[in-house]
Design a protein around this motif. Structure first.
Motif, short mmCIF file in Angstrom:
data_model
loop_
_atom_site.label_atom_id
_atom_site.label_comp_id
_atom_site.label_asym_id
_atom_site.label_seq_id
_atom_site.Cartn_x
_atom_site.Cartn_y
_atom_site.Cartn_z
N SER A 209 -98.45 39.96 -35.40
CA SER A 209 -98.15 41.19 -36.13
C SER A 209 -98.59 42.43 -35.36
CB SER A 209 -98.78 41.16 -37.52
OG SER A 209 -100.18 41.25 -37.40
N HIS A 210 -99.48 42.26 -34.39
CA HIS A 210 -99.89 43.39 -33.55
C HIS A 210 -99.16 43.39 -32.21
CE1 HIS A 210 -103.22 43.45 -36.43
NE2 HIS A 210 -103.35 44.70 -36.10
N GLY A 211 -98.21 42.51 -32.08
CA GLY A 211 -97.43 42.47 -30.83
C GLY A 211 -98.16 41.82 -29.69
N ALA A 212 -99.18 41.02 -29.97
CA ALA A 212 -99.92 40.35 -28.89
C ALA A 212 -99.29 39.00 -28.59
CB ALA A 212 -101.37 40.18 -29.26
N PRO A 213 -98.89 38.77 -27.37
CA PRO A 213 -98.32 37.46 -27.03
C PRO A 213 -99.39 36.38 -26.96
CG PRO A 213 -98.42 38.88 -25.11
CD PRO A 213 -98.93 39.70 -26.25
N THR A 214 -98.97 35.15 -27.24
CA THR A 214 -99.86 33.99 -27.11
C THR A 214 -99.28 33.06 -26.07
OG1 THR A 214 -100.55 34.15 -29.42
CG2 THR A 214 -100.85 32.02 -28.36
N LEU A 215 -100.09 32.67 -25.10
CA LEU A 215 -99.65 31.73 -24.07
C LEU A 215 -100.30 30.37 -24.32
CD1 LEU A 215 -99.86 33.83 -20.76
CD2 LEU A 215 -98.01 33.70 -22.44
N GLY A 216 -99.64 29.31 -23.81
CA GLY A 216 -100.15 27.97 -24.00
C GLY A 216 -101.29 27.64 -23.06
N ALA A 217 -101.30 28.25 -21.89
CA ALA A 217 -102.33 27.92 -20.90
C ALA A 217 -102.45 29.04 -19.88
CB ALA A 217 -102.00 26.62 -20.19
N LEU A 218 -103.60 29.10 -19.24
CA LEU A 218 -103.90 30.18 -18.29
C LEU A 218 -102.90 30.22 -17.13
CD1 LEU A 218 -106.15 32.38 -17.73
CD2 LEU A 218 -107.13 30.72 -16.15
N HIS A 219 -102.44 29.04 -16.68
CA HIS A 219 -101.56 29.04 -15.51
C HIS A 219 -100.20 29.71 -15.77
CE1 HIS A 219 -98.92 25.80 -16.93
NE2 HIS A 219 -100.02 25.20 -17.38
N GLU A 220 -99.90 29.97 -17.07
CA GLU A 220 -98.66 30.68 -17.39
C GLU A 220 -98.79 32.19 -17.19
OE1 GLU A 220 -97.62 29.70 -21.45
OE2 GLU A 220 -97.97 27.56 -21.09
N LEU A 221 -100.03 32.65 -16.99
CA LEU A 221 -100.28 34.10 -17.02
C LEU A 221 -99.61 34.90 -15.89
CD1 LEU A 221 -101.84 36.23 -18.71
CD2 LEU A 221 -103.78 35.88 -17.17
N PRO A 222 -99.65 34.45 -14.63
CA PRO A 222 -99.04 35.29 -13.58
C PRO A 222 -97.57 35.60 -13.83
CG PRO A 222 -100.45 33.62 -12.58
CD PRO A 222 -100.36 33.29 -14.05
N ASP A 223 -96.78 34.58 -14.15
CA ASP A 223 -95.35 34.80 -14.41
C ASP A 223 -95.17 35.68 -15.63
OD1 ASP A 223 -94.62 33.33 -12.27
OD2 ASP A 223 -93.99 31.55 -13.41
N PHE A 224 -96.00 35.42 -16.66
CA PHE A 224 -95.85 36.23 -17.88
C PHE A 224 -96.14 37.70 -17.59
CE2 PHE A 224 -97.71 38.45 -21.43
CZ PHE A 224 -96.64 38.39 -22.31
N LEU A 225 -97.23 37.99 -16.90
CA LEU A 225 -97.57 39.39 -16.63
C LEU A 225 -96.52 40.06 -15.74
CD1 LEU A 225 -101.46 39.34 -16.06
CD2 LEU A 225 -100.21 40.05 -18.12
N ALA A 226 -95.97 39.28 -14.81
CA ALA A 226 -94.96 39.85 -13.90
C ALA A 226 -93.74 40.34 -14.70
CB ALA A 226 -94.54 38.81 -12.88
N SER A 227 -93.42 39.65 -15.79
CA SER A 227 -92.25 40.08 -16.56
C SER A 227 -92.63 41.08 -17.66
CB SER A 227 -91.54 38.88 -17.19
OG SER A 227 -92.41 38.24 -18.10
N TRP A 228 -93.88 41.06 -18.09
CA TRP A 228 -94.30 41.87 -19.25
C TRP A 228 -94.74 43.28 -18.86
CZ3 TRP A 228 -99.42 42.23 -22.15
CH2 TRP A 228 -99.23 42.55 -23.50
N LEU A 229 -95.32 43.42 -17.67
CA LEU A 229 -95.92 44.72 -17.29
C LEU A 229 -94.96 45.54 -16.44
CD1 LEU A 229 -99.57 43.55 -16.47
CD2 LEU A 229 -98.72 44.60 -18.58
#
Ligand SMILES: [Mg+2]
Length: 229
Positions: A209-229
Motif C-alpha cells: 500500500s506504500h508502493g514498496a516492492p518485495t523481492l524473494g531474495a537478495l540476489h534479485e536486487l541488482p536487476d530489480f534496481l537497474a529497472s526501478w531506479l
C-alpha cells in the motif's frame, strides 16, 4: 543514488540464531513450564526491557536470565544461569554468516550507486560483525543506530548530506527498514528473511500500500534496481 542496507537478516543470518537459542532456553526451563509458556514469558520480558536495553544479544541474554528467575519462581540454580550466559556468548561469538550471493550483489550495485549499512542493535556487537563479515569495503558509511524510526533516518541522511529522494533502503523488516524511509520521502525495498522476530512483524499489505516492492531474495536486487531506479 545512495543505497542503504540493513545488516541482520539482510546481509547475514541473525534471527535463526535467536530462534534456535530460544528453543534451547525453552528446553532448559522445561521442568518449570512448557515450551509455549516459556517462549511467551521470555518475549513479554524482552518487550518490557526494550526501552531499558535496546536491541541485541546482550539485551536478549539479560532478558533470558530475568525470565528464567521469573518462570522458576526464583528456584533456578547457578548452573542453569551459567548455561544461559553461555548461550548469549555463543550468539555474540557467532561469526557473520553471509546471505547467499551478498558479495556479488554488493559488488554489482556498488558500481552504479553509493552503499551504506544502517543497522540497529548493540554498538560493539554490530561493529564486530561488520568487521568479521569482510564486507566493509563495499560501503561508504556504516552506521549503528539505536532506533530505526523516521526521525533517525532523517537525521542520519541530513548528517551525510543525502536527500531522502536520493535514498533507497533495503531490508528484511517492514517497520524498521521500509516504512519509516517511505515516510520521510525515500524509497524502500523489502526482502523478507525466512523467519521474522515477533517484534518486527507487520502486515505485508502495508508495504504494497506504500508502493514498496518485495523481492524473494537478495540476489534479485541488482536487476530489480537497474529497472526501478
Ligand atoms: Mg534486519
Amino acid at each position: 543514488m545512495i543505497i542503504g542496507f540493513d545488516a541482520d537478516d539482510t546481509l547475514w543470518h541473525n534471527e535463526d540464531g535467536f530462534q534456535a537459542t530460544t528453543r534451547t532456553f525453552e528446553d532448559l526451563l522445561s521442568s518449570w513450564a512448557d515450551a509455549a509458556e516459556v517462549g511467551d514469558r521470555l518475549f513479554d520480558i524482552e518487550k518490557r526491557n526494550m526501552n531499558r536495553y535496546g536491541y541485541g544479544v546482550k539485551a536478549f541474554t539479560l532478558s533470558m536470565i530475568e525470565a528464567a528467575i521469573d518462570i522458576s519462581d526464583g528456584n533456578i540454580d547457578a548452573a542453569h544461569l551459567q548455561t544461559i550466559i553461555e548461550l548469549g556468548h555463543h550468539l555474540l561469538d557467532r561469526p557473520a554468516e553471509l546471505i547467499d550471493g551478498v558479495d556479488d550483489v554488493l559488488e554489482s550495485i556498488g558500481r552504479d550507486h553509493t552503499l551504506m549499512i544502517i543497522t540497529k542493535g548493540d554498538l560493539y556487537h554490530q561493529l564486530a560483525r561488520i568487521d568479521s563479515s569482510g564486507l566493509k569495503d563495499h560501503f561508504w558509511r556504516t552506521e549503528v543506530v539505536a532506533h530505526k524510526d523516521p526521525g533517525t533516518y532523517r537525521e542520519l541522511l541530513g548528517l551525510h548530506g543525502v536527500l531522502p529522494r536520493e535514498f533507497v533502503m533495503i531490508g528484511n523488516s517492514l517497520p524498521s527498514d521500509v516504512l519509516p524511509v517511505i515516510e520521510i520521502g525515500g524509497r524502500g525495498v523489502h526482502i523478507p528473511y525466512h523467519v521474522t522476530w515477533q517484534m518486527e512483524h507487520a502486515d505485508p499489505d502495508a508495504a504494497a500500500s506504500h508502493g514498496a516492492p518485495t523481492l524473494g531474495a537478495l540476489h534479485e536486487l541488482p536487476d530489480f534496481l537497474a529497472s526501478w531506479l
